[in-house]
Design a protein around this motif. Structure first.
Motif, PDB file in Angstrom:
ATOM      1  N   ARG A 290       0.852  -1.197   0.000  1.00 19.01           N
ATOM      2  CA  ARG A 290       0.000   0.000   0.000  1.00 19.01           C
ATOM      3  C   ARG A 290       0.886   1.244   0.000  1.00 19.01           C
ATOM      4  NH1 ARG A 290      -5.123  -2.009   1.804  1.00 19.01           N
ATOM      5  NH2 ARG A 290      -5.008  -4.196   1.266  1.00 19.01           N
ATOM      6  N   THR A 291       0.406   2.301  -0.614  1.00 18.80           N
ATOM      7  CA  THR A 291       1.173   3.547  -0.654  1.00 18.80           C
ATOM      8  C   THR A 291       0.241   4.737  -0.415  1.00 18.80           C
ATOM      9  OG1 THR A 291       0.866   3.762  -3.044  1.00 18.80           O
ATOM     10  CG2 THR A 291       2.873   2.630  -2.295  1.00 18.80           C
ATOM     11  N   GLY A 292       0.859   5.878  -0.206  1.00 17.68           N
ATOM     12  CA  GLY A 292       0.123   7.140  -0.097  1.00 17.68           C
ATOM     13  C   GLY A 292      -0.973   7.135   0.941  1.00 17.68           C
ATOM     14  N   MET A 293      -2.055   7.807   0.605  1.00 21.83           N
ATOM     15  CA  MET A 293      -3.162   7.962   1.548  1.00 21.83           C
ATOM     16  C   MET A 293      -3.834   6.631   1.861  1.00 21.83           C
ATOM     17  SD  MET A 293      -3.167  10.966   2.723  1.00 21.83           S
ATOM     18  CE  MET A 293      -4.688  10.870   3.649  1.00 21.83           C
ATOM     19  N   GLU A 294      -3.801   5.697   0.923  1.00 20.49           N
ATOM     20  CA  GLU A 294      -4.367   4.373   1.209  1.00 20.49           C
ATOM     21  C   GLU A 294      -3.592   3.723   2.363  1.00 20.49           C
ATOM     22  OE1 GLU A 294      -5.304   0.095  -0.948  1.00 20.49           O
ATOM     23  OE2 GLU A 294      -3.709   1.359  -1.766  1.00 20.49           O
ATOM     24  N   ARG A 295      -2.274   3.840   2.332  1.00 22.65           N
ATOM     25  CA  ARG A 295      -1.429   3.278   3.391  1.00 22.65           C
ATOM     26  C   ARG A 295      -1.716   3.986   4.726  1.00 22.65           C
ATOM     27  NH1 ARG A 295       3.405   0.311   3.710  1.00 22.65           N
ATOM     28  NH2 ARG A 295       4.742   0.899   5.434  1.00 22.65           N
ATOM     29  N   LEU A 296      -1.812   5.300   4.698  1.00 25.48           N
ATOM     30  CA  LEU A 296      -2.075   6.061   5.908  1.00 25.48           C
ATOM     31  C   LEU A 296      -3.450   5.715   6.478  1.00 25.48           C
ATOM     32  CD1 LEU A 296      -1.157   8.162   7.941  1.00 25.48           C
ATOM     33  CD2 LEU A 296      -2.046   9.938   6.409  1.00 25.48           C
ATOM     34  N   SER A 297      -4.444   5.632   5.613  1.00 27.58           N
ATOM     35  CA  SER A 297      -5.792   5.294   6.048  1.00 27.58           C
ATOM     36  C   SER A 297      -5.826   3.910   6.701  1.00 27.58           C
ATOM     37  CB  SER A 297      -6.742   5.333   4.847  1.00 27.58           C
ATOM     38  OG  SER A 297      -8.033   4.928   5.221  1.00 27.58           O
ATOM     39  N   LEU A 298      -5.207   2.943   6.080  1.00 29.54           N
ATOM     40  CA  LEU A 298      -5.179   1.593   6.635  1.00 29.54           C
ATOM     41  C   LEU A 298      -4.439   1.568   7.966  1.00 29.54           C
ATOM     42  CD1 LEU A 298      -6.028  -1.315   6.239  1.00 29.54           C
ATOM     43  CD2 LEU A 298      -3.941  -1.688   4.920  1.00 29.54           C
ATOM     44  N   PHE A 299      -3.374   2.345   8.077  1.00 31.69           N
ATOM     45  CA  PHE A 299      -2.633   2.436   9.336  1.00 31.69           C
ATOM     46  C   PHE A 299      -3.543   2.956  10.450  1.00 31.69           C
ATOM     47  CE2 PHE A 299       0.042   4.836  12.335  1.00 31.69           C
ATOM     48  CZ  PHE A 299       0.923   3.832  12.726  1.00 31.69           C
ATOM     49  N   VAL A 300      -4.332   3.963  10.151  1.00 37.08           N
ATOM     50  CA  VAL A 300      -5.247   4.530  11.148  1.00 37.08           C
ATOM     51  C   VAL A 300      -6.277   3.480  11.563  1.00 37.08           C
ATOM     52  CG1 VAL A 300      -7.056   6.257  11.554  1.00 37.08           C
ATOM     53  CG2 VAL A 300      -4.925   6.917  10.403  1.00 37.08           C
TER      54      VAL A 300
END
Length: 190
Positions: free
Chosen positions: A85-95
């Motif tokens: 995952r990269t970018g905002m998708e990665r950040l969203s999943l992290f949250v």
């Protein structure tokens, strides 16, 4: 020579260590960090107090080992789920993963351990390891070339910690995660 309950001595020692750490985690969840003593952990794990001292020199060593194990497990699980995952998708999943783990009670250990009177060296090491958990956020901010990534990263961490506290007190983890993602998306993309 004591009897071992595994195919090898190394496997036996690993199983005993896991039992001791598990016992300490149970005590923390049930009674708080003050209940963690070598004697109590040994009793809970079904081992003699002298056996506990083969693995840990003190109560602090037990608490630090519990924290390290929790941090390493959390980090490995998050990294596995974020793979590819990269970018905002990665950040969203992290949250979302962070809020899910908080809902499972896994952040409770960190909250409890933050209250422990550990040595400055132990505190520094745990703080360093905890900061490493933010690595996925740092990577996303770098990839997105966000202005002032250090400030944005610190603010993101504050949002996550606040969200986890809400979840620990009964808030719906998906609702909290959704709100955090919206706030971050708006802040980062503008």
């Amino acid at each position: 020579m004591p009897r071992i309950s595994a195919a090898t001595v190394a496997e036996h020692r690993a199983a005993q260590l896991a039992a001791l750490l598990g016992a300490a985690v149970e005590l923390i969840h049930e009674k708080g960090i003050e209940a963690v003593t070598p004697k109590a952990v040994g009793e809970r794990a079904g081992l003699a107090r002298s056996s506990v001292y083969e693995y840990f020199a003190s109560r602090d060593d037990i608490l630090v080992a519990v924290a390290i194990a929790a941090i390493e497990r959390w980090d490995a699980e998050v990294e596995e789920r974020l793979a590819g995952r990269t970018g905002m998708e990665r950040l969203s999943l992290f949250v979302y993963e962070s809020m899910r783990m908080a809902a499972e009670g896994r952040h409770h250990i960190a909250t409890q351990l933050a209250q422990a009177q550990l040595s400055p060296n132990d505190r520094d090491e745990l703080a360093r390891m905890h900061a490493e958990l933010m690595r996925p956020v740092d990577l996303v901010l770098s990839d997105l070339e966000v202005e002032q990534p250090t400030i944005v990263g610190a603010l993101t961490q504050s949002l996550l910690e606040g969200g986890m506290r809400l979840v620990e007190h009964g808030a719906d983890p998906d609702v909290v995660a959704d709100r955090i993602v919206r706030m971050l998306t708006s802040a980062i993309q503008h």
